[in-house]
Write an enzyme that holds these catalytic residues in place. Structure first.
Site, short mmCIF file in Angstrom:
data_model
loop_
_atom_site.label_atom_id
_atom_site.label_comp_id
_atom_site.label_asym_id
_atom_site.label_seq_id
_atom_site.Cartn_x
_atom_site.Cartn_y
_atom_site.Cartn_z
N ASP A 208 -5.05 6.48 -0.85
CA ASP A 208 -4.47 7.46 0.08
C ASP A 208 -4.91 8.85 -0.40
OD1 ASP A 208 -2.96 8.83 1.89
OD2 ASP A 208 -1.03 8.30 1.05
N ARG B 162 5.55 -7.25 1.89
CA ARG B 162 4.35 -7.64 1.14
C ARG B 162 3.80 -8.98 1.57
NH1 ARG B 162 3.66 -4.09 -3.24
NH2 ARG B 162 5.58 -3.41 -4.25
N GLU C 67 -7.77 -2.14 -6.38
CA GLU C 67 -6.62 -1.45 -5.78
C GLU C 67 -6.37 -1.96 -4.37
OE1 GLU C 67 -4.05 0.19 -5.74
OE2 GLU C 67 -4.15 2.16 -6.65
N ASP C 68 -5.15 -1.74 -3.88
CA ASP C 68 -4.85 -2.14 -2.51
C ASP C 68 -5.32 -1.11 -1.50
OD1 ASP C 68 -2.98 -0.24 -3.32
OD2 ASP C 68 -1.23 -1.32 -2.60
N PHE D 78 0.70 4.44 8.14
CA PHE D 78 1.32 3.70 7.04
C PHE D 78 1.24 2.21 7.36
CE2 PHE D 78 4.37 2.12 4.03
CZ PHE D 78 4.04 2.88 2.91
P1 IMP Z 1 -2.66 7.46 -3.77
O1 IMP Z 1 -2.40 7.65 -5.22
O2 IMP Z 1 -2.08 8.57 -2.93
O3 IMP Z 1 -4.13 7.20 -3.46
O4 IMP Z 1 -1.86 6.20 -3.31
C1 IMP Z 1 -2.21 4.97 -3.73
C2 IMP Z 1 -1.01 4.03 -3.71
O5 IMP Z 1 -0.04 4.41 -2.74
C3 IMP Z 1 -1.46 2.66 -3.32
O6 IMP Z 1 -1.81 1.90 -4.44
C4 IMP Z 1 -0.27 2.11 -2.57
O7 IMP Z 1 0.60 1.46 -3.47
C5 IMP Z 1 0.43 3.30 -2.01
N1 IMP Z 1 0.11 3.52 -0.57
C6 IMP Z 1 -0.64 4.49 -0.03
N2 IMP Z 1 -0.73 4.38 1.30
C7 IMP Z 1 0.00 3.28 1.63
C8 IMP Z 1 0.25 2.61 2.89
O8 IMP Z 1 -0.19 2.98 3.99
N3 IMP Z 1 1.04 1.51 2.80
C9 IMP Z 1 1.55 1.02 1.62
N4 IMP Z 1 1.30 1.61 0.43
C10 IMP Z 1 0.53 2.73 0.44
MG MG Z 2 -0.40 0.19 -5.21
#
Ligand code: IMP
Ligand code: MG
Length: 183
Positions: A107, A169, A103-104, A156
């Protein structure tokens, strides 16, 4: 006509290209040590993890399989919708395989949780999660990833695959996006 460059929207660089490359090398070595004899399936979570995924695969000194999945929870927003949608599934069967979810960023942890459940149901031999970035303060410890590149504050960030509304990106570093660019 004045064209706004992506760099103008960056408040501060958190991790340079050089710092990223060094950390990804370390993660590749750790994964090789852990799963090198198992021919793991590395699963890229599109599109955010794409840059990290390719560099990580290149840094692994062992046989691997590559596969890709696409999910969305954000749309054109800086906040998760709270619902994860499957857009493209894996091409191959992972039953009995050692898999690594790449994963990237984590959050709320919702996406990783969704993927864990989805893949668990297919009977892999083991699941390892690796996230390039982790906003630790944003999710409970139970959502912690096995491996992580860097823990970051609740900001962010964009670049190195991460986007806002599909923009930024291709920045080669991780930078904090100016709030006025997404609020
Ligand atoms: P989660 O499901 O809330 O953990 O969010 C995960 C996904 O949200 C990641 O795979 C990202 O694509 C996106 N995301 C969360 N925070 C950021 C950020 O700071 N910048 C860009 N994408 C984010
Ligand atoms: Mg993502």
């Amino acid at each position: 006509m004045l064209i706004r460059t992506p760099e103008q929207d960056i408040e501060r660089i958190l991790f340079t290209e050089k710092t990223i490359a060094a950390r990804v090398e370390q993660l590749g070595a750790e994964l090789t040590e852990k799963l090198g004899h198992e021919r793991p399936v590395l699963i890229c979570v599109l599109k955010g993890a794409s840059f990290f995924y390719i560099d990580l695969c290149r840094s692994m000194n062992c046989a691997i399989d590559m596969d890709f999945i696409s999910v969305a929870s954000y749309g054109a927003s800086a906040k998760s919708s709270g619902v994860v949608r499957l857009i493209k599934d894996l091409d191959n069967n992972i039953t009995g395989r050692h898999i690594v979810i790449v994963e990237d960023i984590i959050d709320s942890g919702l996406t990783m949780q969704y993927l864990r459940q989805l893949f668990s149901a297919r009977g892999p031999k083991s699941i390892t999660t690796v996230s390039f970035l982790d906003k630790r303060s944003r999710h409970p410890d139970s959502f912690k990833t096995d491996l992580c590149g860097f823990e970051i504050p609740d900001e962010f960030v964009v670049g190195y695959g991460l986007d806002y509304a599909n923009y930024y990106r291709n920045l080669p570093y991780i930078g904090i996006l100016k709030p006025e660019c997404y609020k």
